[in-house]
Design an enzyme around this catalytic site. Structure first.
Site, short mmCIF file in Angstrom:
data_model
loop_
_atom_site.label_atom_id
_atom_site.label_comp_id
_atom_site.label_asym_id
_atom_site.label_seq_id
_atom_site.Cartn_x
_atom_site.Cartn_y
_atom_site.Cartn_z
N GLY A 1 0.78 -1.30 -0.03
CA GLY A 1 -0.06 -0.09 -0.07
C GLY A 1 0.79 1.19 -0.17
O GLY A 1 0.52 2.15 -0.51
N ASN A 2 2.05 1.19 0.71
CA ASN A 2 2.81 2.49 0.82
C ASN A 2 3.31 2.82 -0.63
O ASN A 2 3.86 4.01 -0.61
CB ASN A 2 3.78 2.32 1.82
CG ASN A 2 4.96 1.27 1.62
OD1 ASN A 2 4.63 -0.02 0.77
ND2 ASN A 2 6.02 1.42 1.94
N LYS B 1 -12.47 -9.68 5.72
CA LYS B 1 -11.52 -8.59 5.37
C LYS B 1 -12.60 -7.29 5.61
O LYS B 1 -13.54 -6.90 4.72
CB LYS B 1 -11.23 -8.67 4.02
CG LYS B 1 -10.44 -7.68 3.38
CD LYS B 1 -9.00 -8.10 3.24
CE LYS B 1 -8.13 -6.78 2.83
NZ LYS B 1 -7.05 -6.76 3.43
N LYS C 1 -3.34 -9.48 -2.09
CA LYS C 1 -2.54 -9.41 -3.37
C LYS C 1 -1.14 -10.05 -3.41
O LYS C 1 -0.66 -10.53 -4.29
CB LYS C 1 -2.18 -7.70 -3.29
CG LYS C 1 -1.53 -7.25 -2.33
CD LYS C 1 -0.20 -6.75 -2.96
CE LYS C 1 0.71 -6.15 -2.01
NZ LYS C 1 0.70 -6.43 -0.57
N LYS D 1 2.07 -12.72 3.31
CA LYS D 1 3.41 -12.43 2.69
C LYS D 1 4.27 -13.75 3.00
O LYS D 1 4.73 -14.25 1.89
CB LYS D 1 4.25 -11.16 3.42
CG LYS D 1 3.56 -9.79 2.86
CD LYS D 1 4.15 -8.79 3.22
CE LYS D 1 3.38 -7.40 3.48
NZ LYS D 1 2.29 -6.99 2.54
#
Ligand code: ADP
Ligand code: MG
Length: 327
Positions: free
Chosen positions: A25-26, A143, A228, A290
């Site tokens: 996101g960053n 979510k 993602k 991740k």
């Protein structure tokens, strides 16, 4: 100066290994920013300057990006505009975010490549990702997305749409919760592979891809969002990428993250990492997927996964930053 013909030929012949870069996101929005077009554009632009430098070194790259804040904002636009224009379902909102983020990513990357006189075409593929209709995630929406509601607003919304799940989100108000099913396959993977083979830079699986289920021979969008990083693994595996590089806002994977004794895992095997995962070291909605994506990628034939800070892209690729995961 144009690229010397020799460089061009070398590049075409070399068939450099493929790297899938998953941008956190960053890369698009920094903490505390409101999310104006300009803010998002500038963040993307500086990320693309880094990626352009990689491409200048001959890498073949596919870019996957998140869309959490953006899909939330799109849902708000649709909800508030409903008196004038009919709102679209969540999967169509996902497609909208893939489109607009793809646009600013491909424009910025193209401009940065032009500065370096690197001739590579850049294209965004609107990507669908298949999920399993019987995935248990559909029974447990986990979510949170979109705006916060009061109790009263929640009741009004549920009167119109009893299918929505609106629950309390960590004491901050009520929020819509949607399922986050496990991605199975990327529908457009062959098309992506063709473009990558042709040295194009592809932006794909934005926001984890548009979740679809199979209905006989057809595909149908569903009200869900896909992680993602897990989607990036599916894509990396199916196009036979060598590396999956997950870029986020921390140096890498920590044990006892956030505690005074936190320590960075710099080099680790997937089986060791899995042992830590099973002990619950990695938070569910953030570092957990991740780590899971990295483990799956190596198990499915990938050579290397890296989880690193966005600002360390170059070092992450050459093996000197982040958490480097190899068999
Ligand atoms: P992204 O948009 O990059 O996917 P996330 O917020 O989903 O970002 O994931 C990154 C966050 O994961 C970090 O900012 C950190 O707060 C959190 N995190 C949770 N557990 C860990 C851990 N064990 N090591 C490092 N970061 C962790
Ligand atoms: Mg995340």
């Amino acid at each position: 100066m144009l690229h010397p013909p020799f460089e061009e030929t070398k590049r075409l012949l070399s068939r450099a290994p493929i790297t899938v870069l998953a941008l956190g996101g960053n890369a698009i929005l920094q903490r505390g920013q409101r999310g104006t077009f300009q803010e998002q554009y500038e963040n993307v632009r500086s990320t693309m300057a880094q990626i352009a430098a990689l491409l200048n070194d001959g890498f073949r790259v596919v870019i996957v990006h998140g869309n959490g804040p953006q899909i939330g904002a799109t849902v708000i636009r649709h909800e508030l505009g409903h008196a004038k224009v009919p709102p679209l379902p969540l999967h169509a909102c996902g497609a909208e975010t893939q489109g607009f983020l793809g646009y600013i990513i491909q424009q910025s990357l193209r401009d940065e490549l032009a500065k370096l006189e690197v001739k590579r075409s850049v294209a965004t593929i609107i990507t669908q990702v298949i999920v399993d209709q019987s995935d248990p995630a559909f029974k447990h929406p986990s979510k949170p997305i979109g705006p916060f509601y009061t109790k009263g607003q929640r009741e009004t919304l549920l009167r119109d749409r009893s299918d929505l799940v609106i629950e309390e989100d960590s004491g901050r108000g009520y929020r819509r919760f949607v399922p986050s099913p496990d991605p199975k396959a990327v529908v457009e993977d062959d098309a992506i592979r063709v473009l990558v083979d042709d040295e194009s830079v592809v932006i794909a699986c934005g926001g984890g891809g548009i979740p679809v289920i199979r209905q006989g021979t057809s595909l149908q969008g569903v009200e869900a969002v896909i992680d993602k990083d897990l989607a990036a693994e599916r894509l990396a595996t199916s196009i036979h990428a060598e590396s999956l590089v997950i870029l986020t806002d921390v140096e890498g994977v920590y044990l006892d993250y956030g505690k005074p004794n936190q320590r960075l895992l710099s080099k680790i095997s997937p089986s060791e990492l899995e042992t830590y995962a099973q002990k619950g070291y990695f938070a569910k909605g953030s570092m957990g997927p991740k780590v899971e994506a990295a483990i799956r990628f190596l198990r499915n034939g990938g050579k290397r996964a890296v989880i690193a800070n966005l600002g360390d892209l170059g070092k992450a690729i050459n093996g000197t930053a982040g958490t480097q995961i190899r068999n």
